[in-house]
Enzyme design. Structure first.
Site, mmCIF file in Angstrom:
data_model
loop_
_atom_site.group_PDB
_atom_site.id
_atom_site.type_symbol
_atom_site.label_atom_id
_atom_site.label_comp_id
_atom_site.label_asym_id
_atom_site.label_seq_id
_atom_site.Cartn_x
_atom_site.Cartn_y
_atom_site.Cartn_z
ATOM 1 N N LYS A 1 0.804 -1.206 -0.159
ATOM 2 C CA LYS A 1 -0.070 -0.003 0.102
ATOM 3 C C LYS A 1 0.656 1.333 0.134
ATOM 4 O O LYS A 1 1.768 1.176 0.720
ATOM 5 C CB LYS A 1 -0.911 0.048 1.291
ATOM 6 C CG LYS A 1 -2.171 1.091 1.273
ATOM 7 C CD LYS A 1 -2.998 0.728 2.518
ATOM 8 C CE LYS A 1 -4.056 1.676 2.350
ATOM 9 N NZ LYS A 1 -5.005 1.412 3.738
ATOM 10 N N SER B 1 -9.737 1.062 2.467
ATOM 11 C CA SER B 1 -9.005 2.131 1.779
ATOM 12 C C SER B 1 -7.737 1.383 0.968
ATOM 13 O O SER B 1 -7.018 2.005 0.217
ATOM 14 C CB SER B 1 -8.460 3.195 2.530
ATOM 15 O OG SER B 1 -7.371 2.866 3.564
ATOM 16 N N SER C 1 -10.399 -1.042 6.492
ATOM 17 C CA SER C 1 -9.602 -0.818 5.255
ATOM 18 C C SER C 1 -8.895 -2.239 4.736
ATOM 19 O O SER C 1 -8.361 -2.119 3.631
ATOM 20 C CB SER C 1 -8.543 0.242 5.336
ATOM 21 O OG SER C 1 -9.119 1.504 5.439
#
Lengths: 102, 470
Positions: free
Chosen positions: B83, B161, B185
């Protein structure tokens, strides 16, 4: 992070424990004069401040109002929730020893 | 050597032994993934930045080591993504946010360093919701990279996310990916993309070198093709770190221990799919089937309720307060206006009613919740619960409308820092993935992986893969 002007310590930061009475009166008088000068400036301003231009659409205003309303409900729930007086929070504060003591 | 597409959908647990035996070359594997990324990522927006040159160099080094008999372990030569809020030396780390599009760091995050030591090959940085959604977001395109497109239907959202992490694993662009969770997330993109995700206990994985969205909610964990792979990845990244004072000294005990759930007690925290706005009965049916499978495998499930405390309010208020402080510079210098979410810039005004006393009250209720959950877990080993109650929504829809339901289990889990594994359990409406979760007591990730593996030995939902349109 730069501090905002509001948070700046006043220049006269009171290190005046030993200030004489005469000096104290002079400082006080200066402050009064300054205040009255400021007041005069405010009262003699010629035109009212212009309203800020509207920067938010109706949709955004509505969304903001919804979020504020949601927060208000959350806060009401938290504020009403009964806890024993002095109940602990989740975190534990720990003093940090200076490195030389470790 | 050209590798077939099937190899790109194998798990790390399957690939590792083949790499060790030199049946598969890390160089060829990396090249195959890079080709697939070049072909398919434009349909998905899964990558924020592809590190092709660095990946090729790492693959050559891995191959050289393995050929010389220096095999590092089960992730050696395995390509992955991270990420884009984890620092990688010298390459962009944007946190998914336009005002930080040129941000670079001169060091690697601890997680990146540990995976490098394990011999894993970083293919690139995965797209994400801006600032991991810590300032809130209402639309799927709240990301520097644009909306995360779901490999099962590119007109639908990946979840967030950790959007790119979920999409890339599902689409066969990486073997596994690192995501993070403040609240939902990791679990959300796992559910929507049909992959297995593991949110570790708070403090299990060092966050040094990662974006701080909140200090007391952020966790780093894997999204992968199986529970077994989540275990392999977590084993590599878990552990105390002097660079992260919140990382725990708790021993990392993740080796498989159970091949059967017999003797374990699970709390079944169901939700009323029929009466909950936005919940889809098809997802409810898949959850019921998963529960039946777990029962048939020997798990004892007892329907019960979570402690009646305002966990959602606690989590919401504390996350907001922490995030407003974490990103104060963006507000001060006005860069917050560059964010995609139209409400981000107004968050200080929206939250002005929140007082210091409110924040402290939330902290105190959080402690009461922790105490009650500790008691809860003395009666139950795990909680079995739905994950998201609907399948991935259309990408152009308002998330406030498409995902209107509460997340009571996620609120408790994240407020108390509890681990949870997200498992695919079939398909809901329009053949979109559905999932559920098993949430454990602190430091019980090993048990969650055990149960996930038992479930995945009995089912094939995690092996399903999407067909991306040409």
């Amino acid at each position: 992070m730069p501090r905002s002007a509001k948070n700046k310590r006043p220049p006269s930061a009171v290190s005046s424990a030993r200030v004489s009475r005469r000096r104290f009166m002079a400082l006080l008088g200066g402050g009064v004069l300054a205040l009255s000068g400021q007041a005069r400036a405010i009262t003699t301003r010629s035109a009212p401040p212009k309203p800020k231009p509207k920067t938010r659409s109706a949709a955004i205003e509505k969304g903001i109002a919804e979020q504020k309303s949601g927060l208000a409900k959350q806060l009401q729930t938290l504020r009403k929730f009964p806890l024993p007086t002095g109940s602990d929070p989740s975190f534990l504060f720990r003093p940090i020893s200076p490195r030389r003591m470790r | 050597m050209s590798l077939g597409e099937d190899v790109l959908f194998q798990t790390a647990a399957e690939l590792g032994p083949r790499i060790r035996k030199r049946e598969i070359s890390p160089v060829a594997l990396t090249e195959a993934f890079l080709e697939r990324i070049a072909r398919d990522d434009r349909k998905l927006n899964a990558f924020a930045y592809v590190m092709a040159d660095e990946a090729r160099a790492a693959a050559r080094a891995a191959e050289k080591e393995i050929n010389a008999g220096r095999y590092r372990g089960p992730l050696h030569g395995i390509p992955y993504g991270a990420k884009d809020l984890l620092a990688t030396q010298g390459t962009p780390t944007t946190w998914g946010a336009k005002p930080l599009k040129d941000q670079r760091f001169d060091h690697d995050a601890t997680v990146i360093r540990k995976l490098k030591q394990a011999g894993a090959i970083l293919l690139g940085k995965m797209a994400m919701v801006e600032l991991a959604g810590c300032l809130g977001y209402r639309w799927c395109d709240s990301s520097l990279q644009g909306p995360g497109r779901n490999p099962w239907d590119t007109d639908r959202w990946t979840g967030g996310s950790s959007s790119g992490s979920g999409a890339a694993v599902a689409a066969g662009l990486v073997v596994f990916a690192i995501g993070t969770e403040t609240w939902g997330s990791i679990l959300c993109p796992s559910a929507f993309c049909g992959v297995t995700g593991l949110r570790p206990t708070y403090g299990r994985v060092s966050r040094a070198g990662g974006m701080v969205g909140t200090w007391t909610f952020d966790k780093i964990g894997p999204l992968a093709r199986s529970a077994a792979d989540c275990r392999l990845v977590l084993t590599a990244i878990a552990g105390a770190d002097p660079d992260d004072p919140s990382s725990s000294q708790e021993p990392v005990a993740l080796n498989p221990r159970r091949r059967s759930p017999r003797g374990l007690r699970a709390a079944l925290v169901a939700q009323d799919f029929a009466k909950t706005a936005g919940a889809e009965p098809e997802v409810g049916a898949r959850f019921s089937e998963a529960v039946a499978t777990l029962r048939s495998l020997g798990l004892t499930l007892e329907e019960t309720q979570l402690p009646d405390l305002p966990a959602s309010e606690v989590a919401s208020v504390l996350i907001t307060a922490e995030a407003l402080s974490a990103f104060e510079r963006l507000f001060e210098d006005g860069r917050v206006k560059q964010l995609r979410d139209p409400y981000a810039r107004w968050q200080p005004e929206i939250n002005r009613a929140m007082t210091g006393a409110d924040v402290m009250k939330a902290w105190r209720i959080r402690r009461a919740l922790q105490d009650q959950m500790a008691d809860f877990y003395s009666r139950f080993d795990v909680i079995v619960a739905p994950n998201f109650l609907s399948v991935a929504p259309a990408i152009d829809r308002d998330l406030y409308e498409t995902l209107p339901y509460a997340d009571p289990v996620g609120a408790v889990g994240n407020a108390c820092g509890l681990p949870s594994i997200a498992l695919p359990c079939g398909f809901g409406r329009d053949h979109m993935p559905a999932g559920y979760q098993i949430m454990g007591a602190p430091w019980d990730e090993g048990l969650l992986c055990d149960l996930g593996e038992v479930y995945q030995r009995a089912t094939a939902h995690h092996q399903q893969r999407p067909m991306l349109e040409a």
